[in-house]
Design an enzyme around this catalytic site. Structure first.
Site, PDB file in Angstrom:
ATOM      1  N   GLY A  79      -5.968  -1.129   1.107  1.00  0.00           N
ATOM      2  CA  GLY A  79      -6.937  -1.239   0.019  1.00  0.00           C
ATOM      3  C   GLY A  79      -8.379  -1.293   0.448  1.00  0.00           C
ATOM      4  N   ASP A 123      -0.152   5.143  11.396  1.00  0.00           N
ATOM      5  CA  ASP A 123       1.259   5.249  11.004  1.00  0.00           C
ATOM      6  C   ASP A 123       1.787   6.649  11.343  1.00  0.00           C
ATOM      7  OD1 ASP A 123       1.488   2.650   9.837  1.00  0.00           O
ATOM      8  OD2 ASP A 123       0.373   3.373   8.104  1.00  0.00           O
ATOM      9  N   ASP A 182       3.617  -8.237   6.029  1.00  0.00           N
ATOM     10  CA  ASP A 182       3.514  -7.177   5.033  1.00  0.00           C
ATOM     11  C   ASP A 182       3.625  -7.835   3.656  1.00  0.00           C
ATOM     12  OD1 ASP A 182       3.378  -5.208   6.965  1.00  0.00           O
ATOM     13  OD2 ASP A 182       5.533  -4.887   7.002  1.00  0.00           O
ATOM     14  N   ASN A 209       1.198   1.680  15.065  1.00  0.00           N
ATOM     15  CA  ASN A 209       2.567   1.592  14.580  1.00  0.00           C
ATOM     16  C   ASN A 209       3.343   2.845  15.003  1.00  0.00           C
ATOM     17  OD1 ASN A 209       1.950  -0.798  12.846  1.00  0.00           O
ATOM     18  ND2 ASN A 209       0.640   0.691  11.824  1.00  0.00           N
TER      19      ASN A 209
END
Length: 548
Positions: free
Chosen positions: A328, A398, A241, A463
């Site tokens: 991004g 997520d 990360d 995740n």
């Protein structure tokens, strides 16, 4: 070697191949016009993405006839991935004809019996040997005991017509395909040598250092049926990360339920190292892939100044396993008002050394749109997959648990969970989030992954916000549910705290890969220890190799 050239038709990551060639002590020139092809003493043709896109680009650039003439001239040629597939007569992927150098057609893997794309490390069984080595070794340093990195949905099934061409065969599930071809001056591999660690570098070195021309009269061929076994391995992935700290430096950090700031002291961003240095360390320690997640997205940066581009460029100089970049991958507007669509942004990352891009929030928005109106070809998933192939697009999910007492209390897909809720609830649905987990959406994970597979995504990075930073193990209920919903590969993420957690997730979910971050960064659990443990439990993994 002054006459070494690379044919790049403009798609995918070729920087890693250039870096691999340089790492071996050679310089390589790019083919800039058709006449350059016939100047070459040795020619490498790497390909990434769709067969039809590649053949169309070759024709538009005027490369098709010079390429066939070069191969016919007897000078050494090496094709990689789509660069190998284009040598055949055609592909089920497109109506565009191939170069027709090799008989046969490229076909789609059967998605009903295994995950597709075939993504990961697998063996390459040699089916040729030399009675006498005179010049170039026919095996090009490919070893039966090694495994190599594959990433493709289409392959060439072995048949007797290919007996003179097949150099290696590989089995994936119930299907056997030709994973490398060789005849005279032609070598081509379905796997990526430049992404296959030191085993792959040895193959490239053999082509570069040798004559590149094999005396076929000294060759014996074997029958691959009964000889070729499925040696597909589970992947262990290191995740970094990356974000800017309070002084503007890029650091690798790790969250606790996505909070990356220290709980004590001055509340600074948690700093676990520099991204390029850590990535190199993980490559040397045996990570099968490395994933960079840009968790701040640098939203105000012009496209050409995105900090992660430089990270990828530098990392790909020393790391020869697949690199994924996430965060991004979206439409970017420069300060001067110039708009760069997500497809263009992804292209910059590929040219900087990425093999795959991971799409998070924009995947959620695309899925919401899909369920309302279907596919229209405009999403980032669709545009990137169209040019670079499904294997280049990863969906980063997520989710967080939303508990219910009874499935009838929600319209969403519900899972019976072992992690009971605060009121003893036995059921939950997994709510998709955006903006780094800060905003929940009216979309469940099952809806997301089914939609994204339909849009063209090739892999799911799964995740779980409830598990992040807990070291309590993977969210097995969620992983099993997603595996049952899609036919594309799934990476388990969030919650790994010990080697037994990797054993458990592979045994209980049959997931293709497992990812960890903090335990690797802090050296609490070495990658070697994970591989040793799961191997002892009967899970096939890539052996760690650090010698060219």
């Amino acid at each position: 070697m002054s006459g070494l050239y690379m044919l790049d038709y403009g798609a995918g990551n070729v920087r890693s191949l250039v870096n691999a060639v340089n790492r071996l002590g050679y310089d390589i020139k790019f083919v800039n016009q058709p006449s350059d092809i016939l100047k070459a003493e040795k020619l490498i043709f790497p390909g990434v993405g769709a067969f039809g896109h590649a053949m169309t680009a070759l024709k538009q650039k005027g490369y098709t006839e010079p390429l066939k003439a070069y191969i016919a001239s007897g000078r050494p040629f090496m094709g990689i991935c789509v660069g190998m597939q284009t040598l055949f007569e055609g592909s089920d992927e497109s109506d565009e004809p191939g170069l027709g150098v090799v008989p046969g057609k490229v076909t789609l893997f059967d998605k009903k019996t295994k995950a597709v794309p075939h993504m990961g490390w697998n063996g390459a069984q040699l089916v040729k040997e030399q009675t006498q080595i005179d010049g170039q070794s026919v095996d090009y340093s490919i070893k039966d005991e090694s495994v190599y990195y594959f990433v493709h949905s289409f392959a060439v099934p072995y048949n007797e017509k290919l007996k003179d061409w097949a150099l290696t065969t590989t089995k994936y599930g119930d299907e056997m395909f030709v994973s490398a071809i060789q005849k005279g001056n032609v070598l081509a591999t379905q796997f990526h040598p430049e992404k296959s660690g030191y085993a792959g570098l040895r193959v490239l070195q053999s082509f570069l250092k040798g004559t590149g021309i094999v005396d076929d009269s000294k060759i014996l061929t074997k029958n691959p049926f009964g000889l070729t076994k499925d040696r597909f391995t589970k992947r262990i992935i290191a995740c970094l990360d990356v974000r800017a700290n309070d002084t503007g430096d890029l650091v690798v950090t790790k969250g606790d339920q996505y909070d990356v700031r220290e709980k004590e002291g001055d509340n600074e961003v948690r700093n676990l190292g520099k991204p390029v240095e850590l990535a190199k360390r993980y490559f040397e320690e045996g990570a099968d892939e490395i994933t960079f997640l840009n968790i701040t997205s640098f939203r105000n940066c012009p496209l050409g100044d995105l900090p992660m581009l430089e990270v990828l460029k530098r990392t790909s100089e020393t790391v020869f396993v697949p690199l994924t970049i996430g965060g991004g991958i979206r439409d970017v507007t420069d300060p001067d008002g110039t708009v760069h669509p997500a497809f263009e942004v992804a292209g910059e990352y590929f040219r900087s050394g990425a093999d795959k891009v991971s799409i998070g929030s924009d995947a959620v928005y695309a899925a919401e749109k899909y369920w309302k109106q279907g596919k229209d070809g405009s999403s980032a998933i669709e545009t990137i997959a169209q040019a670079y192939g499904a294997q280049a697009v990863v969906i980063s999910v997520d989710p967080r648990r939303v508990y219910v007492q009874d499935p009838s209390q929600t319209t969403h897909h519900v899972v019976k969970t072992n992690q009971r809720g605060p009121q003893g609830e036995e059921y939950c649905w997994y709510q998709c989030t955006v903006m780094g987990g800060r905003e929940g959406r009216d979309l469940d994970v099952r809806q997301l992954v089914v939609a994204c597979e339909a849009l063209g995504a090739g892999e799911v990075l799964l995740n779980c916000m409830d598990r992040d930073g807990t070291n309590s193990g993977f969210e097995l209920d969620l992983i099993r549910d997603v595996k049952a919903a899609v036919s594309i590969p799934v990476i388990a993420s969030s919650g790994a705290g010990c080697v037994e957690h990797f054993e458990e997730v592979f045994a209980k979910t049959n997931v293709e890969a497992a990812l960890a971050a903090g335990i690797f960064h802090r050296k609490e659990v070495p990658i070697q220890a994970v591989k040793d443990h799961v191997l002892s439990c009967g899970v096939s993994v890539r052996p760690i190799d650090n010698v060219i």
